[in-house]
Design a protein around this motif. Structure first.
Motif, short mmCIF file in Angstrom:
data_model
loop_
_atom_site.label_atom_id
_atom_site.label_comp_id
_atom_site.label_asym_id
_atom_site.label_seq_id
_atom_site.Cartn_x
_atom_site.Cartn_y
_atom_site.Cartn_z
N ARG A 57 0.84 -1.20 0.00
CA ARG A 57 0.00 0.00 0.00
C ARG A 57 0.88 1.25 0.00
O ARG A 57 1.93 1.27 0.65
CB ARG A 57 -0.89 0.02 1.25
CG ARG A 57 -2.05 -0.96 1.20
CD ARG A 57 -2.92 -0.80 2.44
NE ARG A 57 -3.98 -1.78 2.46
CZ ARG A 57 -5.22 -1.56 1.98
NH1 ARG A 57 -5.54 -0.36 1.48
NH2 ARG A 57 -6.13 -2.51 2.04
N LYS A 58 0.40 2.27 -0.73
CA LYS A 58 1.18 3.51 -0.84
C LYS A 58 1.50 4.13 0.52
O LYS A 58 2.52 4.75 0.71
CB LYS A 58 0.40 4.53 -1.68
CG LYS A 58 0.53 4.37 -3.17
CD LYS A 58 0.00 5.63 -3.87
CE LYS A 58 0.34 5.65 -5.34
NZ LYS A 58 -0.20 4.54 -6.11
N GLU A 59 0.58 3.96 1.48
CA GLU A 59 0.77 4.64 2.77
C GLU A 59 1.81 3.95 3.67
O GLU A 59 2.20 4.49 4.70
CB GLU A 59 -0.55 4.78 3.52
CG GLU A 59 -1.30 3.49 3.82
CD GLU A 59 -2.34 3.13 2.76
OE1 GLU A 59 -2.17 3.46 1.58
OE2 GLU A 59 -3.36 2.49 3.16
N ARG A 60 2.27 2.76 3.30
CA ARG A 60 3.30 2.11 4.11
C ARG A 60 4.60 2.91 4.05
O ARG A 60 5.01 3.36 2.96
CB ARG A 60 3.59 0.69 3.62
CG ARG A 60 2.38 -0.21 3.47
CD ARG A 60 1.73 -0.54 4.77
NE ARG A 60 0.67 -1.53 4.60
CZ ARG A 60 -0.56 -1.43 5.11
NH1 ARG A 60 -0.89 -0.39 5.85
NH2 ARG A 60 -1.45 -2.38 4.91
N PHE A 61 5.27 2.99 5.18
CA PHE A 61 6.57 3.66 5.25
C PHE A 61 7.53 3.02 4.24
O PHE A 61 8.31 3.71 3.57
CB PHE A 61 7.10 3.53 6.69
CG PHE A 61 8.41 4.18 6.95
CD1 PHE A 61 8.60 5.53 6.75
CD2 PHE A 61 9.49 3.42 7.43
CE1 PHE A 61 9.83 6.13 7.01
CE2 PHE A 61 10.71 4.00 7.70
CZ PHE A 61 10.88 5.36 7.48
N SER A 62 7.44 1.71 4.12
CA SER A 62 8.37 0.98 3.23
C SER A 62 8.14 1.30 1.75
O SER A 62 9.06 1.13 0.94
CB SER A 62 8.20 -0.53 3.41
OG SER A 62 8.38 -0.88 4.75
N HIS A 63 6.92 1.71 1.41
CA HIS A 63 6.57 1.89 0.01
C HIS A 63 7.54 2.84 -0.70
O HIS A 63 8.14 2.50 -1.73
CB HIS A 63 5.13 2.39 -0.12
CG HIS A 63 4.70 2.65 -1.54
ND1 HIS A 63 5.06 3.80 -2.23
CD2 HIS A 63 3.97 1.92 -2.41
CE1 HIS A 63 4.57 3.74 -3.45
NE2 HIS A 63 3.90 2.61 -3.58
N ASP A 64 7.71 4.02 -0.12
CA ASP A 64 8.55 5.02 -0.79
C ASP A 64 10.03 4.64 -0.73
O ASP A 64 10.81 5.00 -1.62
CB ASP A 64 8.33 6.40 -0.16
CG ASP A 64 6.97 6.97 -0.59
OD1 ASP A 64 6.24 6.28 -1.33
OD2 ASP A 64 6.64 8.10 -0.17
#
Ligand SMILES: Cc1cc2nc3c(=O)[nH]c(=O)nc-3n(C[C@H](O)[C@H](O)[C@H](O)COP(=O)(O)O)c2cc1C
Length: 201
Positions: A57-64
């Motif tokens: 999910r985009k909102e996960r810290f790991s995403h970016d």
């Protein structure tokens, strides 16, 4: 091969009801600022070249972190680290150093500059080859650049025996250790010798 006791069926609402699925700890960032995210929306999507998908999910810290670094590690989960796995799925790296909190040991990938988990039986180093925005999740396709396996999983002949790993699967919200072997690839058409040899192990 015929199951006569078919019973009746009940319709439920459409959902991602594919079960069981793998559950893995995906590592990202660098050795100084390393993070771990637990993921179950993970799959093998190609053999040659080897590719794995992870949906985040985009909102996960790991995403970016994964998007900007272009790399991630897929660390398989065994029974002895399943509690740490769950923890990494309910706490965010925004607020917590998950390596410090779980006391998991980090080491650097051999081919990809990504932290990995030493306690994991198998660590898969990936480079992001593609990102698809699917809706709730972005699917990262990772090309597999290297795989390392715990030496404890090799038998006397030097073959990998993954049945020793105590791998964990995720089944409708619960974690299970893989249990009894009930067959092997092609066993439905295998000859008696192969059946005797393989099923005795
Ligand atoms: C068993 C389990 C499976 C999960 N699978 C996913 C997943 O496939 N994709 C996802 O975006 N989040 C998934 N999560 C949620 C994230 O792991 C969770 O939000 C985590 O705290 C995010 O960490 P981060 O903010 O440090 O990136 C899962 C959590 C658990 C416990």
């Amino acid at each position: 091969m015929n199951n006569k006791d078919i019973g009746s069926r009940i319709q439920i609402k459409p959902s991602t009801f594919l079960n069981p699925v793998p559950v893995v700890m995906v590592t990202c960032g660098d050795m100084e600022h390393a993070n771990i995210i637990t993921l179950a929306w993970v799959g093998t999507v190609n053999s040659e070249p080897p590719m794995i998908s992870i949906s985040v999910r985009k909102e996960r810290f790991s995403h970016d972190i994964i998007r900007s670094s272009g790399v991630f590690g897929v660390n398989l989960v065994s029974e002895d680290i399943v509690k740490q796995c769950d923890y990494c799925g309910v706490r965010s790296g925004r607020d917590t150093d998950k390596f410090a909190e779980t006391h998991l040991t980090k080491f650097k990938g051999e081919k990809v500059n990504v932290p990995l988990i030493a306690e994991s039986p198998v660590c898969i180093e990936c480079k992001v080859a593609d990102i698809s925005e699917l809706g709730s999740h972005d699917m990262f396709i990772g090309s597999v650049e290297n795989v390392s396996v715990s030496d404890k999983l090799f038998d006397q002949k030097g073959a990998i025996d993954l049945s020793r790993a105590g791998l964990v699967a995720y089944n409708h919200g619960e974690y299970y250790v893989l249990g009894d072997r009930v067959g092997f690839f092609g066993f439905s058409v295998a000859g008696r010798d192969a059946l005797n040899r393989r099923m005795k192990k």
